[in-house]
Design a protein around this motif. Sequence first.
Motif, PDB file in Angstrom:
ATOM      1  N   SER A 169       0.818  -1.217   0.000  1.00  9.26           N
ATOM      2  CA  SER A 169       0.000   0.000   0.000  1.00  9.26           C
ATOM      3  C   SER A 169       0.849   1.263   0.000  1.00  9.26           C
ATOM      4  N   ALA A 170       1.987   1.245   0.663  1.00 10.49           N
ATOM      5  CA  ALA A 170       2.829   2.451   0.708  1.00 10.49           C
ATOM      6  C   ALA A 170       3.341   2.802  -0.683  1.00 10.49           C
ATOM      7  N   GLU A 171       3.807   1.796  -1.434  1.00 10.65           N
ATOM      8  CA  GLU A 171       4.313   2.072  -2.787  1.00 10.65           C
ATOM      9  C   GLU A 171       3.184   2.482  -3.721  1.00 10.65           C
ATOM     10  N   ARG A 172       2.016   1.881  -3.528  1.00 14.59           N
ATOM     11  CA  ARG A 172       0.899   2.270  -4.395  1.00 14.59           C
ATOM     12  C   ARG A 172       0.485   3.707  -4.106  1.00 14.59           C
ATOM     13  N   GLU A 173       0.451   4.081  -2.808  1.00 19.03           N
ATOM     14  CA  GLU A 173       0.061   5.446  -2.455  1.00 19.03           C
ATOM     15  C   GLU A 173       1.107   6.465  -2.896  1.00 19.03           C
ATOM     16  N   GLN A 174       2.380   6.050  -2.971  1.00 17.05           N
ATOM     17  CA  GLN A 174       3.439   6.962  -3.438  1.00 17.05           C
ATOM     18  C   GLN A 174       3.568   6.972  -4.961  1.00 17.05           C
ATOM     19  N   GLY A 175       2.886   6.045  -5.629  1.00 17.61           N
ATOM     20  CA  GLY A 175       2.920   5.984  -7.086  1.00 17.61           C
ATOM     21  C   GLY A 175       4.108   5.250  -7.655  1.00 17.61           C
ATOM     22  N   VAL A 251      -3.500  -9.574   4.448  1.00 19.47           N
ATOM     23  CA  VAL A 251      -4.214  -8.300   4.604  1.00 19.47           C
ATOM     24  C   VAL A 251      -3.765  -7.309   3.539  1.00 19.47           C
ATOM     25  N   ASN A 252      -2.475  -7.262   3.232  1.00 18.56           N
ATOM     26  CA  ASN A 252      -1.994  -6.368   2.175  1.00 18.56           C
ATOM     27  C   ASN A 252      -2.589  -6.722   0.823  1.00 18.56           C
ATOM     28  N   ALA A 253      -2.831  -8.028   0.614  1.00 19.55           N
ATOM     29  CA  ALA A 253      -3.371  -8.472  -0.674  1.00 19.55           C
ATOM     30  C   ALA A 253      -4.810  -8.037  -0.880  1.00 19.55           C
ATOM     31  N   LEU A 254      -5.475  -7.553   0.180  1.00 20.80           N
ATOM     32  CA  LEU A 254      -6.863  -7.094   0.026  1.00 20.80           C
ATOM     33  C   LEU A 254      -6.956  -5.798  -0.760  1.00 20.80           C
ATOM     34  N   GLY A 255      -5.854  -5.080  -0.897  1.00 21.29           N
ATOM     35  CA  GLY A 255      -5.853  -3.855  -1.700  1.00 21.29           C
ATOM     36  C   GLY A 255      -6.323  -2.629  -0.964  1.00 21.29           C
ATOM     37  N   ARG A 256      -6.350  -2.655   0.348  1.00 16.47           N
ATOM     38  CA  ARG A 256      -6.765  -1.483   1.126  1.00 16.47           C
ATOM     39  C   ARG A 256      -5.600  -0.516   1.310  1.00 16.47           C
ATOM     40  N   LEU A 472      -3.619 -11.659  -4.788  1.00 10.82           N
ATOM     41  CA  LEU A 472      -2.812 -10.678  -5.514  1.00 10.82           C
ATOM     42  C   LEU A 472      -3.165 -10.630  -6.992  1.00 10.82           C
ATOM     43  N   ARG A 473      -3.802 -11.659  -7.505  1.00 14.07           N
ATOM     44  CA  ARG A 473      -4.189 -11.663  -8.910  1.00 14.07           C
ATOM     45  C   ARG A 473      -5.190 -10.551  -9.215  1.00 14.07           C
ATOM     46  N   ARG A 474      -5.957 -10.166  -8.207  1.00 12.98           N
ATOM     47  CA  ARG A 474      -6.978  -9.130  -8.405  1.00 12.98           C
ATOM     48  C   ARG A 474      -6.549  -7.790  -7.782  1.00 12.98           C
ATOM     49  N   TYR A 475      -5.279  -7.673  -7.460  1.00 17.73           N
ATOM     50  CA  TYR A 475      -4.804  -6.455  -6.786  1.00 17.73           C
ATOM     51  C   TYR A 475      -4.771  -5.289  -7.773  1.00 17.73           C
ATOM     52  N   ARG A 476      -5.333  -4.146  -7.360  1.00 18.68           N
ATOM     53  CA  ARG A 476      -5.345  -2.942  -8.200  1.00 18.68           C
ATOM     54  C   ARG A 476      -4.036  -2.186  -8.023  1.00 18.68           C
ATOM     55  N   ILE A 477      -3.305  -1.990  -9.075  1.00 15.82           N
ATOM     56  CA  ILE A 477      -1.989  -1.350  -8.997  1.00 15.82           C
ATOM     57  C   ILE A 477      -2.104   0.132  -8.705  1.00 15.82           C
ATOM     58  N   THR A 478      -3.165   0.746  -9.207  1.00 16.85           N
ATOM     59  CA  THR A 478      -3.370   2.174  -8.966  1.00 16.85           C
ATOM     60  C   THR A 478      -4.745   2.370  -8.383  1.00 16.85           C
ATOM     61  N   GLY A 479      -4.990   3.584  -7.834  1.00 17.02           N
ATOM     62  CA  GLY A 479      -6.303   3.915  -7.309  1.00 17.02           C
ATOM     63  C   GLY A 479      -6.451   3.594  -5.841  1.00 17.02           C
TER      64      GLY A 479
END
Length: 479
Positions: A169-175, A251-256, A472-479
Amino acid sequence: MLARIMRHDWRCLAADRTARLLVAVLAAFVGYGVYNGSAWVRFQRGAVAAAMEDQERRLAELRRDAAAIDPKAEPPVSFLDPRTPGVVAGSRGQRFAAAPPGPLAAMDVGQADLYPFCFKMTNRTKQTFITTDEIENPSNLLAGRFDLGFVVVYLFPLLILGLSYDLLSAEREQGTLAMTLSQPVRLRTVVLGKVLARAALILALAVGMSVLAGLLAGLDLSGPEVPARLGLWALVVVAYGAFWFALALAVNALGRGSATNAVILVASWIALVVVAPALLNVAVTSLRPVPSRVSLILAIRDASAEASARGSNLLARYYEDHPELAPAEAAPVPADFLTKLQAVQGSVDRTIEPVMARYDDQLARQQDLVDRLRFLSPAVVTQEALNDVSGTSLARQRFFLAQVDEFHRAWQDFFIPRIMRRERFAPADFDAIPEFQFREQPLASVGPRVAEGVIGLAIPALALAALGLLALRRYRITG
């Protein structure tokens, strides 16, 4: 690629001040926990040493007083006569049955502070010496001691969760996550690299700090089976840490978001480490209640009063059943009193035996239920396993009490025939008085229980890791 990701994550952790602070806090807690455990070990060893000194002093005085009596003179009519078997067995010549601290007790006090570890043997009923527990603040006993086992069970997961709640989540939030995945690497490889890097670092630190602190606390590696027990300790810590890393991955794989992940993981820690053990305790005490200790005491008191009122009849019946022990001639008053007392004690033993059997059976059933329900909480599984490895568990206490029972029977077999025959102790009899020799619970009986605990931690860890990797197969990379 996996190794490259792990090296990169190690460098990031090394540069992170928060990570360094958390590791420093863990080291401080480990040191303080081992200090507390060592204090308990020193107390137990000191208490046992003091008991042995008292025993040797009394036996030396007993031999000296017996040697000072002229064997041709009329025996003194005294309840302190050093040549009277009942006096030797009941007061002046008593020996102690004591258990030393467990092999790794300095690392995990466990339940050792709840159980007595030293008994002064007597020829009377077992309840006269086995229920004389030391008085201690019950609030302290309920809370337990802050030892290394406490740090592992309660605080170690918080360190893992503090370093793992924002794996993705940290890397996704930082882009930066999308940029990372633009390279020829899969998301699963990135996550595994991060988890393995942090797990290797944290678990190595936890195991290394535990062993180092134990050695500084005076752990004797030359002791029998101590290195093997340290190996089992490390295995339990690794399995417990793997469970929490797997939970963080899932929990990280949930995409929150990072904040949501932190809340979910902290709530999980509260549920599994705090709430579940408390509910387990309530369930066990409700489903398998132990008989009232007051009822046991009242049963012993009633049996003693009834037997004392029939002392002469019980003595006569005893001699009818054991004519070979009947004295050839009348004896002084103390000997007559002691034979009656012994007959009374035998009657009390027979009367309360069914009550004690029910009490012990219910305790065994209660512990059996705990053993079956412990897998509902990884904290309970880990604590039980660490107690077993350290030699501070209920199983070791039962092993010790079985030895006490064996010693008590040997003590009675030695003294009761002499008491009932109203004999006088000869100098050689003092050297023949039974001595207690403690035998440590073998690792062969500890290992299977610890292995069950490790398996009970590994199975949910693997299940959580598998579910996380699938999600992780359904993990959203952005958003």
